[in-house]
Write an enzyme that holds these catalytic residues in place. Structure first.
Site, PDB file in Angstrom:
ATOM      1  N   ARG A 177       0.049  -9.857 -17.416  1.00 52.94           N
ATOM      2  CA  ARG A 177      -1.120 -10.329 -18.273  1.00 52.94           C
ATOM      3  C   ARG A 177      -2.177  -9.436 -18.151  1.00 52.94           C
ATOM      4  O   ARG A 177      -2.262  -8.589 -17.406  1.00 52.94           O
ATOM      5  CB  ARG A 177      -1.608 -11.789 -17.899  1.00 52.94           C
ATOM      6  CG  ARG A 177      -1.871 -11.822 -16.520  1.00 52.94           C
ATOM      7  CD  ARG A 177      -2.178 -13.244 -15.872  1.00 52.94           C
ATOM      8  NE  ARG A 177      -2.407 -13.547 -14.701  1.00 52.94           N
ATOM      9  CZ  ARG A 177      -3.678 -13.627 -14.137  1.00 52.94           C
ATOM     10  NH1 ARG A 177      -4.560 -13.532 -15.158  1.00 52.94           N
ATOM     11  NH2 ARG A 177      -3.883 -13.764 -12.797  1.00 52.94           N
TER      12      ARG A 177
ATOM     13  N   ASN B 108      -2.394  -2.918  -9.764  1.00 52.02           N
ATOM     14  CA  ASN B 108      -3.069  -3.408 -10.795  1.00 52.02           C
ATOM     15  C   ASN B 108      -3.150  -5.029 -10.263  1.00 52.02           C
ATOM     16  O   ASN B 108      -4.500  -5.418 -10.344  1.00 52.02           O
ATOM     17  CB  ASN B 108      -2.903  -3.517 -11.890  1.00 52.02           C
ATOM     18  CG  ASN B 108      -3.494  -4.388 -13.015  1.00 52.02           C
ATOM     19  OD1 ASN B 108      -4.628  -4.581 -13.459  1.00 52.02           O
ATOM     20  ND2 ASN B 108      -2.709  -5.803 -13.311  1.00 52.02           N
TER      21      ASN B 108
ATOM     22  N   TYR C  48     -15.097  -9.803  -2.910  1.00 50.30           N
ATOM     23  CA  TYR C  48     -14.266  -9.351  -3.895  1.00 50.30           C
ATOM     24  C   TYR C  48     -14.526  -7.889  -4.116  1.00 50.30           C
ATOM     25  O   TYR C  48     -13.734  -6.945  -3.987  1.00 50.30           O
ATOM     26  CB  TYR C  48     -14.232  -9.728  -5.404  1.00 50.30           C
ATOM     27  CG  TYR C  48     -13.562  -9.054  -6.374  1.00 50.30           C
ATOM     28  CD1 TYR C  48     -12.188  -9.182  -6.611  1.00 50.30           C
ATOM     29  CD2 TYR C  48     -14.368  -8.544  -7.264  1.00 50.30           C
ATOM     30  CE1 TYR C  48     -11.420  -8.401  -7.564  1.00 50.30           C
ATOM     31  CE2 TYR C  48     -13.830  -7.903  -8.434  1.00 50.30           C
ATOM     32  CZ  TYR C  48     -12.403  -7.794  -8.669  1.00 50.30           C
ATOM     33  OH  TYR C  48     -11.550  -7.157  -9.561  1.00 50.30           O
TER      34      TYR C  48
END
Length: 240
Positions: free
Chosen positions: A12, A82, A145
């Site tokens: 996705r 990724n 993050y």
């Protein structure tokens, strides 16, 4: 002989867009997922939870089998790290559990999966690690993050130096706001959020997954073989 790419989290978002861009460029693609391979494409799906380091030996063995049985090879050419998750919380509200999950997926996972797969990457291959524009500019609620992605950028420079003896390059691509499922899909679906971000982006809009995928594909092309150890930001000129 076609090149072979392995993309983590290719079911996705940016991973899927990258898989499609590479397939269009004639690259064979293997991609990982966490139980849902997504819409069928001309690629090989393999299950992997990137943060589960204890599974890497079995994953590498399965990848070797796929390379041998499907492609008649013992190695592959391109690794695109990724796969990722998003946790939105202020520093004050970030829990140890959330921090550790980010650490396992975005840094420990990238570091040790790359370590495990380096022997399977062909000499002259390429590694792309995904970072984020948030490692340069700040956004509310992304301290943990972005810190993980900052660590990935440092790791990538060291990786580029160590892998250079085999002609392998390593670079980071740092996307800005993109219309994907990240953060619950708000960058894709919430017009108010998109309009607000557009005001601080030089090109005046949020990016599309295909635009980030195009940058990754370009960094894996023959023409960019002299670039290594670099951070390529694709953010439309955010916060210039």
């Amino acid at each position: 002989m076609p090149k072979i790419a392995l993309i983590t989290g290719g079911n996705r978002g940016l991973g899927r867009a990258t898989a499609l861009a590479l397939i269009d460029a004639g690259v064979e693609v293997v991609y990982t997922h966490r139980g849902d391979p997504g819409e069928k494409i001309d690629a090989v799906p393999l299950e992997l939870t990137v943060g589960a380091l204890e599974t890497y030996d079995d994953f590498a063995a399965e990848l070797r089998r796929v390379l041998r049985d499907r492609f008649g090879r013992e190695d592959f050419d391109f690794l695109v790290n990724n796969a990722g998750i998003g946790v939105h919380a202020s520093i004050a509200d970030t829990t140890v559990e959330a921090f550790d999950e980010l650490l396992n997926v975005h840094f420990r996972g990238v570091f040790f999966l790359t370590q495990k797969l380096l022997p399977l990457i062909a000499d002259g291959g390429r590694i792309i690690n995904l970072s984020t524009g948030l490692a340069r500019f700040t956004g509310d609620g992304y301290a943990a993050y972005a810190s993980m992605k900052g660590a990935v950028e440092v790791f990538t420079r060291y990786l580029a130096k160590e892998a250079a003896a085999r002609g392998i390059t390593a670079n980071t691509v740092a996307p800005g706001p993109s219309a994907t499922e990240f953060a619950g899909g708000m960058l894709r679906d919430d017009e108010q959020v998109r309009a607000g971000l557009a005001k601080v982006i030089a090109l005046g809009r949020v990016g599309e997954p295909e635009e980030i995928a195009g940058v990754i594909a370009a960094m894996l092309s023959h023409d960019t073989r002299w670039i290594t150890g670099q951070r390529i930001e694709a953010s439309g000129g955010m916060h210039l």
